[in-house]
Design a protein around this motif. Sequence first.
Motif, PDB file in Angstrom:
ATOM      1  N   ASN A  95      10.066  11.650   0.951  1.00  0.00           N
ATOM      2  CA  ASN A  95       9.996  10.299   1.515  1.00  0.00           C
ATOM      3  C   ASN A  95       8.664   9.659   1.136  1.00  0.00           C
ATOM      4  OD1 ASN A  95      12.513  10.372   3.036  1.00  0.00           O
ATOM      5  ND2 ASN A  95      11.488  11.875   4.336  1.00  0.00           N
ATOM      6  N   ILE A  96       8.720   8.521   0.491  1.00  0.00           N
ATOM      7  CA  ILE A  96       7.524   7.784   0.084  1.00  0.00           C
ATOM      8  C   ILE A  96       7.511   6.474   0.862  1.00  0.00           C
ATOM      9  CG2 ILE A  96       6.202   6.792  -1.795  1.00  0.00           C
ATOM     10  CD1 ILE A  96       7.801   8.560  -3.719  1.00  0.00           C
ATOM     11  N   THR A  97       6.452   6.273   1.636  1.00  0.00           N
ATOM     12  CA  THR A  97       6.373   5.072   2.463  1.00  0.00           C
ATOM     13  C   THR A  97       5.464   4.037   1.849  1.00  0.00           C
ATOM     14  OG1 THR A  97       6.853   6.302   4.490  1.00  0.00           O
ATOM     15  CG2 THR A  97       5.732   4.193   4.740  1.00  0.00           C
ATOM     16  N   CYS A  98       5.878   2.804   1.931  1.00  0.00           N
ATOM     17  CA  CYS A  98       5.121   1.670   1.405  1.00  0.00           C
ATOM     18  C   CYS A  98       4.836   0.716   2.570  1.00  0.00           C
ATOM     19  CB  CYS A  98       5.939   0.981   0.326  1.00  0.00           C
ATOM     20  SG  CYS A  98       5.194  -0.495  -0.389  1.00  0.00           S
ATOM     21  N   SER A  99       3.585   0.310   2.720  1.00  0.00           N
ATOM     22  CA  SER A  99       3.218  -0.649   3.754  1.00  0.00           C
ATOM     23  C   SER A  99       3.123  -2.046   3.154  1.00  0.00           C
ATOM     24  CB  SER A  99       1.871  -0.276   4.381  1.00  0.00           C
ATOM     25  OG  SER A  99       1.949   0.972   5.018  1.00  0.00           O
ATOM     26  N   HIS A 100       3.705  -2.998   3.824  1.00  0.00           N
ATOM     27  CA  HIS A 100       3.645  -4.407   3.387  1.00  0.00           C
ATOM     28  C   HIS A 100       3.569  -5.281   4.627  1.00  0.00           C
ATOM     29  CE1 HIS A 100       7.949  -3.392   3.699  1.00  0.00           C
ATOM     30  NE2 HIS A 100       7.753  -2.586   2.665  1.00  0.00           N
ATOM     31  N   ASN A 101       2.393  -5.273   5.273  1.00  0.00           N
ATOM     32  CA  ASN A 101       2.216  -5.949   6.560  1.00  0.00           C
ATOM     33  C   ASN A 101       2.427  -7.451   6.486  1.00  0.00           C
ATOM     34  OD1 ASN A 101       1.584  -3.611   8.099  1.00  0.00           O
ATOM     35  ND2 ASN A 101      -0.459  -3.604   7.207  1.00  0.00           N
ATOM     36  N   ASN A 102       2.181  -8.042   5.335  1.00  0.00           N
ATOM     37  CA  ASN A 102       2.282  -9.500   5.216  1.00  0.00           C
ATOM     38  C   ASN A 102       3.591  -9.953   4.580  1.00  0.00           C
ATOM     39  OD1 ASN A 102      -0.305  -9.870   6.314  1.00  0.00           O
ATOM     40  ND2 ASN A 102      -1.232  -9.443   4.324  1.00  0.00           N
TER      41      ASN A 102
ATOM     42  N   THR B  29       0.846  -1.189   0.000  1.00  0.00           N
ATOM     43  CA  THR B  29       0.000   0.000   0.000  1.00  0.00           C
ATOM     44  C   THR B  29       0.879   1.236   0.000  1.00  0.00           C
ATOM     45  OG1 THR B  29      -1.698  -1.183   1.269  1.00  0.00           O
ATOM     46  CG2 THR B  29      -1.863   1.212   1.175  1.00  0.00           C
ATOM     47  N   GLN B  30       0.619   2.143  -0.945  1.00  0.00           N
ATOM     48  CA  GLN B  30       1.377   3.381  -1.064  1.00  0.00           C
ATOM     49  C   GLN B  30       0.399   4.542  -1.196  1.00  0.00           C
ATOM     50  OE1 GLN B  30       3.826   1.419  -4.674  1.00  0.00           O
ATOM     51  NE2 GLN B  30       4.421   3.523  -4.261  1.00  0.00           N
ATOM     52  N   PRO B  31       0.858   5.767  -0.849  1.00  0.00           N
ATOM     53  CA  PRO B  31      -0.006   6.926  -1.125  1.00  0.00           C
ATOM     54  C   PRO B  31      -0.214   7.062  -2.627  1.00  0.00           C
ATOM     55  CG  PRO B  31       2.193   7.610  -0.418  1.00  0.00           C
ATOM     56  CD  PRO B  31       2.108   6.139  -0.197  1.00  0.00           C
TER      57      PRO B  31
ATOM     58  N   ALA C  81       7.464  11.693 -11.409  1.00  0.00           N
ATOM     59  CA  ALA C  81       7.305  10.349 -11.966  1.00  0.00           C
ATOM     60  C   ALA C  81       6.367   9.563 -11.063  1.00  0.00           C
ATOM     61  CB  ALA C  81       8.658   9.644 -12.053  1.00  0.00           C
ATOM     62  N   VAL C  82       6.116   8.324 -11.453  1.00  0.00           N
ATOM     63  CA  VAL C  82       5.375   7.394 -10.604  1.00  0.00           C
ATOM     64  C   VAL C  82       6.376   6.424 -10.001  1.00  0.00           C
ATOM     65  CG1 VAL C  82       3.559   5.660 -10.477  1.00  0.00           C
ATOM     66  CG2 VAL C  82       3.328   7.599 -12.053  1.00  0.00           C
ATOM     67  N   TYR C  83       6.241   6.175  -8.707  1.00  0.00           N
ATOM     68  CA  TYR C  83       7.161   5.303  -7.980  1.00  0.00           C
ATOM     69  C   TYR C  83       6.393   4.085  -7.470  1.00  0.00           C
ATOM     70  CZ  TYR C  83      10.371   9.162  -8.342  1.00  0.00           C
ATOM     71  OH  TYR C  83      11.198  10.143  -8.850  1.00  0.00           O
ATOM     72  N   TYR C  84       6.925   2.904  -7.786  1.00  0.00           N
ATOM     73  CA  TYR C  84       6.273   1.650  -7.428  1.00  0.00           C
ATOM     74  C   TYR C  84       7.104   0.887  -6.404  1.00  0.00           C
ATOM     75  CZ  TYR C  84       3.676   2.332 -11.802  1.00  0.00           C
ATOM     76  OH  TYR C  84       2.893   2.840 -12.811  1.00  0.00           O
ATOM     77  N   CYS C  85       6.429   0.335  -5.411  1.00  0.00           N
ATOM     78  CA  CYS C  85       7.037  -0.514  -4.402  1.00  0.00           C
ATOM     79  C   CYS C  85       6.608  -1.955  -4.665  1.00  0.00           C
ATOM     80  CB  CYS C  85       6.563  -0.056  -3.015  1.00  0.00           C
ATOM     81  SG  CYS C  85       6.863  -1.197  -1.665  1.00  0.00           S
ATOM     82  N   LEU C  86       7.571  -2.875  -4.760  1.00  0.00           N
ATOM     83  CA  LEU C  86       7.282  -4.280  -5.013  1.00  0.00           C
ATOM     84  C   LEU C  86       7.897  -5.112  -3.900  1.00  0.00           C
ATOM     85  CD1 LEU C  86       7.356  -2.838  -7.898  1.00  0.00           C
ATOM     86  CD2 LEU C  86       7.940  -5.075  -8.796  1.00  0.00           C
ATOM     87  N   VAL C  87       7.210  -6.210  -3.565  1.00  0.00           N
ATOM     88  CA  VAL C  87       7.723  -7.109  -2.538  1.00  0.00           C
ATOM     89  C   VAL C  87       7.668  -8.533  -3.050  1.00  0.00           C
ATOM     90  CG1 VAL C  87       7.318  -8.044  -0.231  1.00  0.00           C
ATOM     91  CG2 VAL C  87       7.053  -5.600  -0.638  1.00  0.00           C
TER      92      VAL C  87
ATOM     93  N   ALA D 161      -0.647   0.426  -8.082  1.00  0.00           N
ATOM     94  CA  ALA D 161      -0.922   1.703  -8.743  1.00  0.00           C
ATOM     95  C   ALA D 161       0.224   2.705  -8.588  1.00  0.00           C
ATOM     96  CB  ALA D 161      -2.201   2.322  -8.219  1.00  0.00           C
ATOM     97  N   GLY D 162       1.102   2.486  -7.606  1.00  0.00           N
ATOM     98  CA  GLY D 162       2.237   3.379  -7.418  1.00  0.00           C
ATOM     99  C   GLY D 162       1.875   4.707  -6.772  1.00  0.00           C
TER     100      GLY D 162
END
Lengths: 115, 111
Positions: B19-26, B5-7, B84-90, B103-104
Amino acid sequence: GAGVSQSPRYKVAKRGQDVALRCDPISGHVSLFWYQQALGQGPEFLTYFQNEAQLDKSGLPSDRFFAERPEGSVSTLKIQRTQQEDSAVYLCASSTTGAITDTQYFGPGTRLTVL
Amino acid sequence: LAKTTQPISMDSYEGQEVNITCSHNNIATNDYITWYQQFPSQGPRFIIQGYKTKVTNEVASLFIPADRKSSTLSLPRVSLSDTAVYYCLVGDKTGGFKTIFGAGTRLFVKA
């Protein structure tokens, strides 16, 4: 080659036409991915090849979509009987091993517009 | 594959740190965190990857707390060209090949 190339860069098709999109990966890269990116959305996984083997095609939206990589290098994504909802940018990426931790190198994409 | 989950969007001014924070609880034990950047009319481009603590390269820093349930991409002194668009992947090395971008975060840098 310097990077991943895709052709054509732009394609306009009438509804019902078949289209073929080409991807030239980085030389020597074993893995090749196809993604579909709708306007304002992130890339959606379509399919994955390791050399010539298609190991995952779970993202292909229908049986109108077909991808091949017969010699383990160049890949073609074919869409039969195009529909308006197929309008999107189609991205190709290659990497050395295919693992998510491996950097994927993307091409510029092919923008498909179906009228 | 762990869900992230990202803003949806962020605004900044030139010269500021973003600072862009990404949540990945699992997030799973073997999962790595990878960030990509995408400019308009281009494919995504790898920025940085990490597993824990802090990683820094010439482009950005990645901060990962001990519980690894989130991560923060830090861009120092942004310029207009960082829009730009920034994507977080896990994911991990053995988790299969299906890559999920989400969605980034759309970053807009203003003068």
